[in-house]
Design a protein around this motif. Structure first.
Motif, PDB file in Angstrom:
ATOM      1  N   GLU A 133       0.521  -1.265  -0.223  1.00 38.90           N
ATOM      2  CA  GLU A 133      -0.370  -0.620   0.389  1.00 38.90           C
ATOM      3  C   GLU A 133       1.314   1.449  -0.544  1.00 38.90           C
ATOM      4  O   GLU A 133       2.051   1.523   1.279  1.00 38.90           O
ATOM      5  CB  GLU A 133      -0.529   0.472   1.505  1.00 38.90           C
TER       6      GLU A 133
ATOM      7  N   ARG B  27       1.386  -3.016   7.586  1.00 43.50           N
ATOM      8  CA  ARG B  27       1.207  -1.709   7.564  1.00 43.50           C
ATOM      9  C   ARG B  27       2.477  -0.850   8.419  1.00 43.50           C
ATOM     10  O   ARG B  27       2.677   0.042   8.987  1.00 43.50           O
ATOM     11  CB  ARG B  27      -0.240  -0.846   8.035  1.00 43.50           C
TER      12      ARG B  27
ATOM     13  N   VAL C 218     -15.224  -1.934  11.575  1.00 47.01           N
ATOM     14  CA  VAL C 218     -14.236  -1.376  11.395  1.00 47.01           C
ATOM     15  C   VAL C 218     -12.772  -2.235  12.445  1.00 47.01           C
ATOM     16  O   VAL C 218     -12.924  -2.459  13.100  1.00 47.01           O
ATOM     17  CB  VAL C 218     -14.107  -0.081  11.689  1.00 47.01           C
ATOM     18  N   GLY C 219     -11.794  -2.960  11.496  1.00 46.07           N
ATOM     19  CA  GLY C 219     -10.844  -3.627  11.672  1.00 46.07           C
ATOM     20  C   GLY C 219     -11.438  -4.922  12.269  1.00 46.07           C
ATOM     21  O   GLY C 219     -10.419  -6.086  12.249  1.00 46.07           O
TER      22      GLY C 219
ATOM     23  N   ARG D  73     -13.085  -3.164  -2.131  1.00 39.78           N
ATOM     24  CA  ARG D  73     -11.596  -3.051  -2.315  1.00 39.78           C
ATOM     25  C   ARG D  73     -10.926  -2.002  -2.832  1.00 39.78           C
ATOM     26  O   ARG D  73      -9.936  -1.615  -2.286  1.00 39.78           O
ATOM     27  CB  ARG D  73     -10.535  -4.453  -2.637  1.00 39.78           C
TER      28      ARG D  73
ATOM     29  N   ARG E 233     -12.712   0.530   1.476  1.00 43.12           N
ATOM     30  CA  ARG E 233     -13.942  -0.160   2.547  1.00 43.12           C
ATOM     31  C   ARG E 233     -13.295  -1.726   3.486  1.00 43.12           C
ATOM     32  O   ARG E 233     -13.511  -1.651   3.936  1.00 43.12           O
ATOM     33  CB  ARG E 233     -14.422  -0.084   2.564  1.00 43.12           C
TER      34      ARG E 233
ATOM     35  N   SER F 150     -10.265  -4.921   2.410  1.00 40.91           N
ATOM     36  CA  SER F 150      -8.712  -4.579   2.797  1.00 40.91           C
ATOM     37  C   SER F 150      -8.390  -6.520   2.623  1.00 40.91           C
ATOM     38  O   SER F 150      -9.555  -7.416   3.682  1.00 40.91           O
ATOM     39  CB  SER F 150      -7.506  -4.465   3.201  1.00 40.91           C
TER      40      SER F 150
ATOM     41  N   ARG G  80     -10.681  -7.839   5.286  1.00 39.21           N
ATOM     42  CA  ARG G  80     -10.650  -7.069   6.362  1.00 39.21           C
ATOM     43  C   ARG G  80     -11.351  -6.019   6.277  1.00 39.21           C
ATOM     44  O   ARG G  80     -11.591  -4.976   5.185  1.00 39.21           O
ATOM     45  CB  ARG G  80      -9.182  -7.077   7.091  1.00 39.21           C
TER      46      ARG G  80
ATOM     47  N   GLU H  20     -11.921  -1.860   6.816  1.00 40.29           N
ATOM     48  CA  GLU H  20     -10.708  -0.925   6.822  1.00 40.29           C
ATOM     49  C   GLU H  20     -11.137   0.326   7.323  1.00 40.29           C
ATOM     50  O   GLU H  20     -12.749   0.662   6.845  1.00 40.29           O
ATOM     51  CB  GLU H  20     -10.419  -0.164   5.826  1.00 40.29           C
TER      52      GLU H  20
ATOM     53  N   ALA I  43      -7.621   7.432   6.921  1.00 41.22           N
ATOM     54  CA  ALA I  43      -6.420   7.485   7.483  1.00 41.22           C
ATOM     55  C   ALA I  43      -5.552   8.401   7.793  1.00 41.22           C
ATOM     56  O   ALA I  43      -4.776   8.798   9.137  1.00 41.22           O
ATOM     57  CB  ALA I  43      -5.862   6.588   6.352  1.00 41.22           C
TER      58      ALA I  43
ATOM     59  N   ARG J 241      -2.409   0.001  -4.308  1.00 44.81           N
ATOM     60  CA  ARG J 241      -2.423  -0.657  -3.733  1.00 44.81           C
ATOM     61  C   ARG J 241      -2.210  -1.437  -4.773  1.00 44.81           C
ATOM     62  O   ARG J 241      -2.116  -1.060  -6.010  1.00 44.81           O
ATOM     63  CB  ARG J 241      -3.455  -1.170  -3.040  1.00 44.81           C
TER      64      ARG J 241
END
Lengths: 265, 265
Positions: free
Chosen positions: A202, A240, B48-49, B77, B81, B83, B91, B93, B97, B262
DNA sequence: CGAAATTTGTCCGTATGTATG
DNA sequence: ACATACATACGGACAAATTTC
């Protein structure tokens, strides 16, 4: 049709027909097909503005399924090289549409590769630094972490007018990747990937306007106070982990950041 | 599993299970699935996560094939939103960020919709113009073509500080689409699509730095000479017919243009 | 350390829908 | 009305990466 070399597939290893040898034997088939199509576009085999052979023809000619061809075409559509219309066909699009200055800001990882391949990063300065204050914030790391700081000018491959001022910060643990480089002809993160074997998944990039100071303006052939775009990139490995941080200053009079947004359907 | 409502599919019309009613009955199944997943993410159903249910579970729960689920996940993806990692899962996201100022420049057609929905374009001025000189060049049309010229300020939906100065040129043949609009709460091109029934397939966008003049700076709450990004957009209908041309000026101190690149694989 | 289970990634074949000419 | 060519959807099979045992 009928331009397939028609050699039989060797059975176990997957490989498309038509004389194409995969550059990266490990790449998935649809990427090989995409590269193949892209190559035939740029060498003029498929002219800009013309229609590609149909998906079924390509599938048969290359010895892959139509789904695989569609996946390959999908990649190139995302890149803007192709456009498709139901009932008509798949058209080869011009690489550049806008007038004036070239676009030299990437929209995808692979474009970063391409741009880097067309340019040379001449490294002028190199030192180890410890991230403090603003730098630590920019890097999103705790103060004190060590980075290799590199600065220099990026030129077109033909060594015309400089087009960007670059500053790069590389995590000290992978800094050895660029130990002996004085002129980078590939993307810096490419050296890092090669060195570590770890892929950069990324890249976060942001674009802002700035007015160039005298110092930098002089290096890229402008005047102090000239407008420019500053492109900021963070390169993350698996989990990450920040491996590289870089920014690039592009004089506004020479560059425009162009994007094409398409309907999802 | 086991949260599917398990009503039988009605046979002819395709519709996913789990209580989801398609907003646009004509939308392809994979988009319906994507919207469904997105809704369940934003309502907290998928945190999220956390990891999404596996593709096979989703496919079974929604009564669609795994390929369709994969296509839906692919859309999200691309939007950042989701990954995915091989052997692990998919996941959810975080939407944002980067630190600092919000990003408010679109990367896709659907994002333009979303941004427009979160803001209000207050039209302050409106006139018919004939494209001449620089305008004709910008519009890429022959001089003399008529356009409806609209200018105004775009505000956040909560009517906070203005965030952009906007100027829009609409082809006179479709200008009636915004005849009665004084405050646009949707994207202008959305009104055009509704009016003509024709879909805008392609939007070309470019971003450049500028220094704001006194006049515009005042309208967005800045000072003359302040740096800004000017975002320029051309909206094309079928057959690459230019229907709308617009630009937007975003003060640099409030906005950053962020992108995430990405790896394709 | 290695084997097994899990999960996404790739690839194929087929069938049907839909816009275009 | 008809053929063409892309779009959608399904099903199955195996590969590759990761985690778990």
């Amino acid at each position: 049709m009928s331009n397939a070399i028609s050699e039989e597939m060797t059975g176990s290893t997957q490989e498309i027909k038509n004389g194409w040898k995969p550059e990266i034997a490990t790449a998935p088939l649809y990427m090989q097909v995409a590269h193949h199509l892209e190559a035939r576009i740029s060498n003029g085999d498929f002219a800009v503005g013309s229609l590609l052979p149909t998906e079924n023809e390509l599938a048969e000619a290359l010895g892959v399924s139509r789904q695989t061809v569609r996946q390959a075409i999908g990649l190139l559509r995302n890149k803007g090289r192709l456009s498709a219309r139901k009932g008509v066909g798949t058209r080869v699009e011009a690489i550049e549409a806008t007038s004036g200055s070239t676009r030299f800001i990437a929209h995808s990882r692979s474009e970063l590769f391409e741009i880097a391949a067309e340019t040379e990063f001449v490294i002028g300065f190199r030192e180890m630094v410890s991230a403090q204050g603003k730098l630590a914030v920019d890097l999103g790391c705790r103060p004190g972490r060590k980075f290799l700081h590199i600065t220099g000018v990026r030129y077109p491959a033909n060594r015309g007018k400089a087009f960007s001022w670059n500053e790069v910060y590389i995590d000290s643990r992978v800094a050895a990747a660029v130990k002996d480089i004085t002129v980078a002809r590939r993307a810096i993160f490419h050296y890092i990937e090669e060195f570590t074997g770890e892929k950069i998944h990324e890249i976060q990039q942001d674009v802002r306007p700035i007015a160039m100071d005298e110092d930098i303006a002089e290096k890229v052939g402008g005047k102090g106070g000239d407008l420019a775009l500053i492109v900021n990139r963070r390169y993350y490995g698996s989990g990450r982990r920040l491996l590289e941080y870089a920014f690039q200053i592009l004089p506004a009079d020479r560059f425009t950041y162009t994007t094409t947004l398409r309907a999802e359907t």
